[in-house]
Write an enzyme that holds these catalytic residues in place. Structure first.
Site, PDB file in Angstrom:
ATOM      1  N   SER A 241       0.725  -1.158  -0.103  1.00 40.45           N
ATOM      2  CA  SER A 241       0.137   0.012   0.180  1.00 40.45           C
ATOM      3  C   SER A 241       0.658   1.224  -0.035  1.00 40.45           C
ATOM      4  O   SER A 241       2.052   0.964   0.082  1.00 40.45           O
ATOM      5  CB  SER A 241      -0.941  -0.078   1.065  1.00 40.45           C
ATOM      6  N   GLY A 242       0.161   2.347  -0.164  1.00 39.73           N
ATOM      7  CA  GLY A 242       0.893   3.514   0.094  1.00 39.73           C
ATOM      8  C   GLY A 242       2.229   3.675  -0.859  1.00 39.73           C
ATOM      9  O   GLY A 242       1.882   3.678  -2.108  1.00 39.73           O
TER      10      GLY A 242
ATOM     11  N   ASP B  25       7.592 -10.978   6.167  1.00 36.89           N
ATOM     12  CA  ASP B  25       7.820 -10.488   7.155  1.00 36.89           C
ATOM     13  C   ASP B  25       9.094  -9.788   7.486  1.00 36.89           C
ATOM     14  O   ASP B  25      10.006 -10.624   7.898  1.00 36.89           O
ATOM     15  CB  ASP B  25       7.206 -11.284   8.557  1.00 36.89           C
TER      16      ASP B  25
ATOM     17  N   TYR C 157      10.465   7.272  16.031  1.00 37.85           N
ATOM     18  CA  TYR C 157      10.359   7.186  14.673  1.00 37.85           C
ATOM     19  C   TYR C 157      11.526   8.155  14.176  1.00 37.85           C
ATOM     20  O   TYR C 157      12.253   7.727  13.414  1.00 37.85           O
ATOM     21  CB  TYR C 157       9.085   7.470  14.350  1.00 37.85           C
TER      22      TYR C 157
ATOM     23  N   LYS D 156      14.707   6.943  11.929  1.00 33.88           N
ATOM     24  CA  LYS D 156      14.985   7.335  10.375  1.00 33.88           C
ATOM     25  C   LYS D 156      16.272   7.970  10.477  1.00 33.88           C
ATOM     26  O   LYS D 156      16.934   8.323   9.547  1.00 33.88           O
ATOM     27  CB  LYS D 156      13.780   8.522  10.099  1.00 33.88           C
TER      28      LYS D 156
END
Length: 253
Positions: free
Chosen positions: A22-23, A65, A158, A162
Site C-alpha cells: 500500500s501507500g 515479514d 520514529y 529514521k
C-alpha cells in the site's frame, strides 16, 4: 555517455521493494516496473500484493515479514531466482506517535527493529547478491523527521529510527562503494500514506502541514518518482551516501 531516456531505463533489472502492499511502497513498485524492471513486491498482506501484481506484468508478489530473518533470506533468494538483485528499496516502516515519557520500551524497540534492524539485514543480503553481479543500488526510505525534530508531534522513536537510517546509509555507502553497490536515501516530507492518513484527514493538522511547508501543501506520490528513478537507476551512477529530501521545503526553513 548516458543521456535521455537511458537514465531511467531499468530494462533487465530486478528490484525488490518492501512495504509494497500500500501507500508509497505500492507506488514505488509500479514506478520501477513502468521503467522496465522486474519487481519483487514484498509485504505481509498477500491479498493486497496480489492486487498490485495484477496491475503490471512486471510485478511479482512475495509475502515477507521483514522482522523474520528466514523471510528476508527467502525474499532475496526469490529475486536471485529471477536473475539477481539489482535494486533494493527499503520502504517498509512503522511509527507509533507517543510522547517519550509514555512510550513503552517494547514500542521503541519495535520501531527500531522494523525501521533499522530489518533494513540493515536486507541491505546486507542484497549487497552480497549485488557484489556478485558487479554492483547495484539500494534506496532507503528515510524521513524528514530523521533530519529535523518532529515537535509538536511526539515521534521520538520514529525520528531516532529514521536518523539512524540516514547515518547507516552513509556508512554502508562508503563501505560498499568499492564493490559497485550504491546506497542512498530519500527523506520524504508529508505525503499520503497509512502512517500519515490520520493527520492528513484532520483539518487542523492538514492546515498546520500546509502552513509549515514552504510550498504550501503535502506532496503527491508521483512527486517521489524522479528521486527514486535517479537513485535506483543509471542516472545516479555517481551518487552514493546521500539523503535527498523531497519535502516541499520543510527542511529548508
Amino acid at each position: 555517455m548516458t543521456t535521455g531516456a537511458h537514465v531511467i531505463d531499468l530494462s533487465g533489472k530486478v528490484a525488490v521493494v518492501t512495504g509494497a502492499s500500500s501507500g508509497l511502497g505500492r507506488r514505488f513498485a509500479l514506478t520501477l516496473a513502468a521503467a522496465g524492471a522486474t519487481v519483487v513486491a514484498a509485504a505481509r498482506r498477500t491479498d493486497l500484493l496480489e492486487s498490485l501484481a495484477a496491475e503490471h506484468d512486471g510485478i511479482v508478489a512475495h509475502r515477507c515479514d521483514i522482522t523474520d530473518e528466514d523471510d528476508c533470506a527467502a525474499l532475496i533468494a526469490r529475486a536471485e531466482q529471477l536473475g539477481g538483485v539489482d535494486i533494493l528499496v527499503n520502504n517498509a516502516g512503522w511509527a507509533d506517535a507517543l510522547p517519550a515519557l509514555d512510550q513503552p520500551l517494547a514500542s521503541f524497540r519495535k520501531t527500531l527493529d522494523i525501521d533499522v534492524t530489518a533494513l540493515f539485514q536486507l541491505s546486507v543480503l542484497a549487497a552480497k547478491s549485488m557484489t556478485e553481479r558487479g554492483g547495484g543500488a539500494i534506496v532507503n526510505i528515510a524521513s524528514v523527521l530523521g533530519l529535523v525534530a518532529s515537535a509538536p508531534i511526539p515521534q521520538s522513536a520514529y525520528g531516532a529510527a529514521k536518523g539512524a537510517v540516514i547515518s547507516l546509509t552513509r556508512h554502508l555507502a562508503a563501505e560498499w562503494a568499492p564493490s559497485g553497490v550504491r546506497v542512498n536515501a530519500i527523506a520524504p516530507g508529508w505525503f499520503p500514506s497509512e502512517l500519515t492518513a490520520e493527520m492528513l484527514a484532520d483539518e487542523s493538522a492538514s492546515r498546520w502541514i500546509a502552513r509549515n511547508t514552504p510550498m504550501g501543501r503535502p506532496g503527491r506520490p508521483e512527486e517521489l518518482d524522479g528521486a527514486l528513478l535517479l537513485l535506483a537507476g543509471p542516472g545516479g551512477s555517481f551518487i552514493t551516501g546521500q539523503t535527498l529530501a523531497v519535502d516541499g521545503g520543510w527542511t529548508a526553513r
